[in-house]
Design an enzyme around this catalytic site. Structure first.
Site, short mmCIF file in Angstrom:
data_model
loop_
_atom_site.label_atom_id
_atom_site.label_comp_id
_atom_site.label_asym_id
_atom_site.label_seq_id
_atom_site.Cartn_x
_atom_site.Cartn_y
_atom_site.Cartn_z
N LYS A 67 -75.47 -42.53 -17.42
CA LYS A 67 -74.42 -42.47 -16.39
C LYS A 67 -74.04 -41.01 -16.16
O LYS A 67 -73.91 -40.25 -17.13
CB LYS A 67 -73.21 -43.29 -16.86
CG LYS A 67 -72.08 -43.40 -15.85
CD LYS A 67 -70.97 -44.32 -16.37
CE LYS A 67 -69.82 -44.47 -15.37
NZ LYS A 67 -68.79 -45.42 -15.84
N SER A 142 -67.41 -49.21 -12.76
CA SER A 142 -67.92 -47.96 -12.21
C SER A 142 -69.35 -47.65 -12.63
O SER A 142 -69.98 -46.81 -12.00
CB SER A 142 -66.99 -46.82 -12.61
OG SER A 142 -67.02 -46.63 -14.01
N SER A 166 -65.71 -51.11 -16.86
CA SER A 166 -66.81 -50.49 -16.12
C SER A 166 -68.21 -50.65 -16.70
O SER A 166 -69.18 -50.31 -16.04
CB SER A 166 -66.54 -49.00 -15.92
OG SER A 166 -65.65 -48.84 -14.86
N1 GLN Z 1 -62.18 -50.50 -12.35
C1 GLN Z 1 -61.28 -49.91 -13.30
C2 GLN Z 1 -60.70 -48.65 -12.71
O1 GLN Z 1 -60.98 -48.37 -11.60
C3 GLN Z 1 -62.00 -49.62 -14.58
C4 GLN Z 1 -62.89 -48.45 -14.46
C5 GLN Z 1 -63.57 -48.10 -15.75
O2 GLN Z 1 -63.66 -48.90 -16.66
N2 GLN Z 1 -64.05 -46.87 -15.81
O3 GLN Z 1 -59.98 -47.95 -13.32
#
Ligand code: GLN
Length: 468
Positions: A67, A142, A166
């Site tokens: 990532k 994400s 995410s």
């Molecule tokens: N979707 C959640 C956010 O936008 C979690 C994102 C994540 O786990 N990095 O914060």
């Protein structure tokens, strides 16, 4: 069968038997990348030269997709943000050093929501990633690029990061196994920080065994990250070899099954998963996590608060984008940040700054920390009664591009993943089936206590077995 279709275990076996080398694996992945990335967009960049050089120097190692928020020396690390375009990492994150020390090499940079804020990868400023099961739909987020790379056989396995879901939600959308380790199990050194009290790096793989192998390589105490305790890392792959549903005590948190707005197919697949576990000998126990309803509110105070502090370092001076339009130092900060950050990142910085401001600190941030403790206690109490919990992973299967316009609806995607993140326990998404009409993958979530990764992976493996 093409080499890019292999998982970690099969790749390691083939390498050990001398059936192929790392270079063969990387060449196969490069072919796949050239043929498929235009359509899927799993990778932002793929440095073919560096991957081949690493493979040549480490002929028995397995390439892993990364990532784009984890630093790899000599590689870009953009966090899918314009503000970090052109930045090249000067060092390896601890997780990358651990990979290299355990027979893996980094290979390719996966797309993501900008600074890991989002649930669809639509917040990437640098590219679109499509769901391999339906190109009109998002891969989740994400870690959407990592999930799509696994789901489309564009990698052997990938690293993602999870702050509030995410790893798990995109794994559910793209039919992969995704593990969020307990807080502190894996070092965050060299991982661009979003919310430091929640962030964890974890494996996204084609099987539970692969997740166990990769987690063993990643986990452990790191001098460079004070939140990694000196808890021994079990040999997860051998510890889960005899995983069995029989006798497993599975908690079903009732708050997770009473949610309105849950997709009917997700409900059907989750209910079937529960029934299959019971038929295979698991003992089902209803449990309660009474503070679940506060988790979203708590998360959207704590995560933006930490993000606003963490992102202060991107000021146009030390990293990446510097506005050409600035006249003095103040306008350099303001313009570089205004031009460099996308709308969701700005929204979080504004929220975070607000809840930390002196007039509101106690009312919001202080209060959220107290409720976080109550949420954590809910989990402690539940795990006194059961080995693991089984829940839906995301309330819907992969949705269409631009389907969720309003940020609040997007935030609700993490309803089932956020509480365990706040509690710091470990959790994973495992493939559980496909929707009937749209043929989209759906995962279920297993949750285990802090540093109970062996228990978690055992349950996941037993589940994978009964679903096979
Ligand atoms: N979707 C959640 C956010 O936008 C979690 C994102 C994540 O786990 N990095 O914060």
């Amino acid at each position: 069968m093409e080499l890019y279709e292999l998982g970690i275990k099969a790749a390691q076996d083939g390498l050990a038997k001398g059936e192929f080398t790392s270079t063969d694996l990387v060449e196969s992945l490069i072919r796949r990348y050239r043929e498929k990335n235009g359509e899927i967009g799993a990778y932002l960049t793929f440095d073919e030269e560096q991957a081949l050089a690493l493979a040549k120097a480490n002929p028995k190692s397995v390439p892993i997709a990364i990532k784009d928020l984890i630093n790899v020396a000599g590689q870009p690390c953009t966090c899918a943000s314009r503000i970090l375009q052109g930045y090249v990492s000067p060092y390896d994150a601890t997780v990358i050093r651990n990979l290299k020390a355990n027979g893996f090499i980094p290979c390719g940079r996966c797309n993501m929501d900008e600074f890991a804020m989002g649930s669809s990868t639509e917040n990437s400023a640098l590219g679109v990633t499509r769901n391999p099961f339906d190109p009109g739909r998002v891969p989740g987020g994400s870690s959407g690029g990592s999930a799509a790379a696994v789901g489309a056989d564009m990698c052997i396995a990938a690293l993602g990061s999870d702050t509030g879901g995410s790893i798990r939600q995109p794994a559910s959308f793209c039919n992969c196994v995704g593990v969020k380790p307990s807080y502190g199990r894996v070092s965050r050194y060299g991982v661009t920080a979003f919310a430091s009290s929640l962030d964890q790096v974890g494996p996204m793989t084609k099987s539970v065994d692969d997740a166990a192998i990769l987690l063993k390589a990643l986990a452990g105490r790191d001098e460079m990250d004070g939140t990694t305790p000196d808890v021994p890392v079990p040999d997860y792959p051998s510890a889960i070899a005899d995983a069995d549903m029989k006798g497993l005590k599975i908690g079903l948190p009732k708050e997770y099954f009473e949610v309105s707005g849950m997709d009917a197919e997700v409900k059907r697949i989750t209910d079937e998963a529960v029934r299959k576990c019971e038929a295979a000998g698991a003992e089902l126990v209803e449990v309660s996590l009474p503070h679940t309803g506060y988790a979203m509110a708590v998360y959207y105070i704590i995560a933006p608060a930490e993000a606003s502090a963490n992102l202060a370092r991107f000021d146009g001076v030390r990293y990446g984008h510097r506005s050409a339009a600035s006249r003095d130092v103040t306008s350099l900060y303001l313009k570089s940040r205004a031009e460099g950050f996308g709308p969701e990142v700005k929204r979080r910085i504004i929220m975070g700054t607000y809840v930390l401001s002196s007039g509101y600190y106690d009312a919001y941030y202080g209060r959220a920390q107290k409720v976080r403790t109550l949420i954590k206690r809910d989990f402690d109490e539940a795990f006194a009664k059961v080995d693991v919990m089984l829940t839906p992973c995301a309330p819907t299967p992969a949705f269409k591009f631009a389907e969720l316009q309003d940020p609040l609806t997007m935030y609700l995607n993490d309803l089932f993943t956020i509480p365990s993140s706040l509690a710091g326990v470990c959790a994973a998404s495992v493939p559980a089936g496909f929707t009937r009409e749209t043929k989209l993958p759906v995962g279920v979530q297993f949750i285990a206590g802090g540093y109970e990764e062996t228990t978690l992976l055992k349950a996941c493996k037993a589940f994978e077995r009964i679903m096979a």
